[in-house]
Design a protein around this motif. Sequence first.
Motif, short mmCIF file in Angstrom:
data_model
loop_
_atom_site.label_atom_id
_atom_site.label_comp_id
_atom_site.label_asym_id
_atom_site.label_seq_id
_atom_site.Cartn_x
_atom_site.Cartn_y
_atom_site.Cartn_z
N PRO A 1 16.40 21.92 7.11
CA PRO A 1 15.53 22.26 5.98
C PRO A 1 14.06 22.29 6.39
O PRO A 1 13.62 21.48 7.22
N TYR A 2 13.33 23.24 5.82
CA TYR A 2 11.89 23.37 6.02
C TYR A 2 11.21 23.50 4.67
O TYR A 2 11.76 24.12 3.76
N ALA B 1 7.07 23.35 7.65
CA ALA B 1 7.29 22.09 8.35
C ALA B 1 8.68 21.57 8.02
O ALA B 1 9.20 21.83 6.92
N PRO B 2 9.31 20.86 8.96
CA PRO B 2 10.61 20.28 8.66
C PRO B 2 10.54 19.44 7.39
O PRO B 2 9.54 18.75 7.15
N ASP B 3 11.56 19.51 6.57
CA ASP B 3 11.57 18.81 5.27
C ASP B 3 12.87 18.04 5.15
O ASP B 3 13.91 18.61 4.86
N TRP B 4 12.77 16.74 5.40
CA TRP B 4 13.96 15.90 5.32
C TRP B 4 14.07 15.29 3.94
O TRP B 4 13.07 14.97 3.31
N LYS B 5 15.29 15.11 3.46
CA LYS B 5 15.51 14.47 2.17
C LYS B 5 14.89 13.08 2.20
O LYS B 5 15.01 12.37 3.19
N GLY B 6 14.21 12.74 1.15
CA GLY B 6 13.56 11.43 1.08
C GLY B 6 12.19 11.42 1.70
O GLY B 6 11.51 10.42 1.67
N GLY B 7 11.78 12.52 2.33
CA GLY B 7 10.44 12.64 2.87
C GLY B 7 10.27 12.04 4.25
O GLY B 7 9.22 12.16 4.84
#
Length: 104
Positions: A13-14, A96-102
């Motif tokens: 995810p981005y 930018a990479p977008d990880w769950k939970g930030g």
Amino acid sequence: MAQTTRPNKAGTPYRVTPIIGEPFRIVVTGRVRWALDRLRIAGAAGCTPITEPAPRWSGYVFSLRDMGVAIETITEPHGGEFAGHHARYVLRCQAAPDWKGGAQ
């Protein structure tokens, strides 16, 4: 254990932040993800198939644009034995990479 930018089966995810409009999320895999990362690293200089060899730059850019990612194409001449024109692709938004939970 911290997550990396290594893709998984579901993709990476981005978070894309356009110049105008609301941020949105995309999920990319494979060479499309590679192309997005190369564009991010290149910044305003952009990427060309000459400096970043890959078999289908135009296809990767088409896929990213279809997801809403702003990419400019600049046509440039080149010399040499096979003189002609090539494309320079420049990312015109933030991604930018977008990880769950930030967390990254």
